[in-house]
Write a protein that holds these residues in place. Structure first.
Motif, mmCIF file in Angstrom:
data_model
loop_
_atom_site.group_PDB
_atom_site.id
_atom_site.type_symbol
_atom_site.label_atom_id
_atom_site.label_comp_id
_atom_site.label_asym_id
_atom_site.label_seq_id
_atom_site.Cartn_x
_atom_site.Cartn_y
_atom_site.Cartn_z
ATOM 1 N N THR A 1 0.739 -1.435 0.182
ATOM 2 C CA THR A 1 -0.059 -0.085 0.098
ATOM 3 C C THR A 1 0.875 1.246 0.027
ATOM 4 O OG1 THR A 1 -1.774 1.276 1.208
ATOM 5 C CG2 THR A 1 -0.123 0.093 2.356
ATOM 6 N N CYS B 1 -2.215 4.791 5.422
ATOM 7 C CA CYS B 1 -2.238 4.045 4.441
ATOM 8 C C CYS B 1 -3.256 4.271 3.304
ATOM 9 C CB CYS B 1 -2.466 2.257 4.683
ATOM 10 S SG CYS B 1 -1.096 1.884 5.826
ATOM 11 N N LYS C 1 -4.813 2.263 1.022
ATOM 12 C CA LYS C 1 -5.301 0.989 0.439
ATOM 13 C C LYS C 1 -5.965 0.484 1.663
ATOM 14 C CE LYS C 1 -4.754 -3.295 -1.645
ATOM 15 N NZ LYS C 1 -3.679 -4.251 -2.244
ATOM 16 N N SER D 1 -8.114 -1.705 4.246
ATOM 17 C CA SER D 1 -8.043 -3.137 4.380
ATOM 18 C C SER D 1 -8.953 -3.502 5.469
ATOM 19 C CB SER D 1 -6.316 -3.310 4.917
ATOM 20 O OG SER D 1 -6.169 -4.319 5.294
ATOM 21 N N SER E 1 -8.687 1.431 9.383
ATOM 22 C CA SER E 1 -9.367 1.420 7.955
ATOM 23 C C SER E 1 -10.814 1.476 7.604
ATOM 24 C CB SER E 1 -8.492 0.570 7.086
ATOM 25 O OG SER E 1 -9.153 0.472 5.787
ATOM 26 N N PRO F 1 -12.827 -2.274 3.283
ATOM 27 C CA PRO F 1 -12.620 -2.149 1.850
ATOM 28 C C PRO F 1 -13.877 -2.564 1.130
ATOM 29 C CG PRO F 1 -11.615 -4.008 2.883
ATOM 30 C CD PRO F 1 -12.071 -3.197 4.021
ATOM 31 N N ASN G 1 -13.084 -6.401 -8.342
ATOM 32 C CA ASN G 1 -11.622 -6.258 -8.596
ATOM 33 C C ASN G 1 -11.316 -6.793 -9.983
ATOM 34 O OD1 ASN G 1 -11.953 -8.921 -8.099
ATOM 35 N ND2 ASN G 1 -10.278 -8.921 -6.968
ATOM 36 N N TYR H 1 -9.591 5.862 -8.407
ATOM 37 C CA TYR H 1 -9.148 5.274 -7.273
ATOM 38 C C TYR H 1 -7.760 4.625 -7.522
ATOM 39 C CZ TYR H 1 -14.093 6.112 -6.185
ATOM 40 O OH TYR H 1 -15.440 6.799 -5.942
ATOM 41 N N ARG H 2 -7.057 4.714 -6.430
ATOM 42 C CA ARG H 2 -5.692 4.047 -6.607
ATOM 43 C C ARG H 2 -5.658 2.723 -6.476
ATOM 44 N NH1 ARG H 2 -0.715 6.934 -3.847
ATOM 45 N NH2 ARG H 2 -1.623 8.507 -4.952
ATOM 46 N N TYR H 3 -6.613 2.189 -5.711
ATOM 47 C CA TYR H 3 -6.754 0.769 -5.518
ATOM 48 C C TYR H 3 -8.278 0.313 -5.684
ATOM 49 C CZ TYR H 3 -2.486 1.393 -3.300
ATOM 50 O OH TYR H 3 -0.947 1.787 -2.972
ATOM 51 N N LYS I 1 -9.706 -1.955 -4.088
ATOM 52 C CA LYS I 1 -10.549 -1.958 -2.647
ATOM 53 C C LYS I 1 -11.163 -0.809 -2.385
ATOM 54 C CE LYS I 1 -7.863 -5.946 -0.866
ATOM 55 N NZ LYS I 1 -9.054 -6.837 -0.473
ATOM 56 N N ASN I 2 -10.651 0.102 -2.976
ATOM 57 C CA ASN I 2 -11.041 1.740 -2.401
ATOM 58 C C ASN I 2 -12.393 1.962 -3.269
ATOM 59 O OD1 ASN I 2 -8.724 1.455 -1.117
ATOM 60 N ND2 ASN I 2 -8.016 3.736 -1.623
#
Length: 360
Positions: A60, A91, A93, A95, A124, A127, A152, A181-183, A185-186
């Motif tokens: 992350t 962080c 990402k 989780s 966090s 996700p 995903n 979104y960078r990930y 999961k986000n």
């Protein structure tokens, strides 16, 4: 994670510290950060010092921020009167588990370095997980629902599922990542681009899969049209090689025996000029090889002529005979048999022959 620094004069050289991260997922796995000055003011240097653990161990990216407080616990913007410094590491990402199990401090300072782990600072948000579908609406109002898509799934697979599910729109659209979104999961975001479609389709929507709905923290669906359908004609960009610039004096490349040559004043231009004058008649005397030219608005000096040719032979002009209405010249070689007309080239190009001229 939060790092609290105190108990030193931050304007001096109060020493350094290192953080030893214990991985909560792997027993007896530790990563030591780079050394950090107690009065380090560059947040990018602090981020770089702990970057390896979070990126290479926990996969992350991170953000870091630094806040300074004076003796009254009031936030200030420099180290001059600081008695406490707080560094927050976040962080990026999402989780469901902790990224840091334990943190041990190695220091060469009399100051205090206290660590507050995520469960004491901020855990966090949940996700993203689950599945969704895409609702397509054709220009005639026909609705289609795609197959289930995992949160995903890659953009190519999403595009394939939507393409084969959207009625009347197959091979006329493409979906690709909008990268909000960078990930995954986000969150997820896509652009839908229509190709070769001269219609106004309805608004596409992301909807929940009823069998395995999306879960996360305050999930929000946003569907919007970025570029509305236009009735204007759209042309693809014109290739550069098809573009032309109007020039009154185009430049040319000049070479001699394969070697580049320079023009006077480095200006190798030429002009398109309307022909001046006209050849109205001519006579040729075979015994003397004398060619007599009659015309109008002809050059009045020998320098005004570039070449005179008749019957495949060059003709040397007698300068004493030059007038605006004619001149005489002598062929350098015997004429070639056939029916010919003279070719008179002035400094401005070929002087046209009148239509009434008969070849000899």
């Amino acid at each position: 994670m939060r790092v609290n620094l105190s108990g030193v004069n931050f304007t001096d050289s109060p020493g350094t510290y290192q953080l030893v991260f214990g991985d909560p997922d792997i027993a007896n796995s530790y990563t030591v950060s780079k050394s950090i000055d107690m009065n380090e003011d560059n947040i990018w240097t602090i981020r770089s010092a702990v970057y390896d653990y979070f990126v290479y161990k926990k996969y992350t990216d991170i953000e870091a921020s630094i806040t300074r407080y004076d003796v009254n616990d009031t936030e200030i913007d420099n180290f001059t009167n600081a008695t406490k410094v707080v560094i927050d590491i976040k962080c990026l990402k999402l989780s469901t588990t902790k990224r840091v199990g334990t943190v041990t401090v190695i220091k060469s300072t009399t100051g205090q370095v206290q660590i507050a782990l995520p469960d004491a600072v901020q855990l966090s948000s949940p996700p993203l997980s689950g599945k969704y579908k895409v609702k397509c609406i054709a220009s005639d109002g026909t609705e289609s629902i795609s197959d289930s898509i995992a949160y995903n799934s890659g953009s190519n697979w999403v595009n394939e599922i939507v393409m084969r599910s959207c009625s009347k729109l197959y091979d006329k659209l493409e979906m690709y990542e909008a990268n909000d979104y960078r990930y995954t999961k986000n969150g997820r975001s896509y652009f839908v681009r229509f190709i070769g479609l001269n219609d106004d389709p309805g608004q596409f929507e992301i909807i929940d899969d009823p069998d395995s709905p999306l879960t996360g923290n305050n999930i929000t669906f946003i569907n919007e049209t970025i570029h509305p359908f236009s009735h204007n004609i759209f042309y693809e960009p014109v290739p550069y090689e098809l573009l032309r610039t109007y020039e009154t004096k185009p430049q040319v490349l000049v070479s001699v025996d394969g070697h580049n040559a320079a023009c006077p004043n480095l200006d190798c231009d030429f002009e398109f000029i309307e022909a001046v004058g006209e050849i109205t008649s001519f006579t040729y005397t075979e015994a003397t090889k004398l060619l007599s030219i009659v015309g109008t608005a002809l050059p009045t000096e020998a320098a005004g002529f570039s070449q005179v040719e008749f019957a495949k032979s060059n003709c040397t002009i007698d300068a004493s005979t030059i007038t605006a209405t004619g001149f005489s010249c002598t062929l350098d070689n015997n004429p070639t048999c056939g029916s010919e007309v003279p070719a008179v080239i002035s400094a401005f190009g070929l002087i046209p022959n009148a239509a009434a001229i008969s070849p000899q």
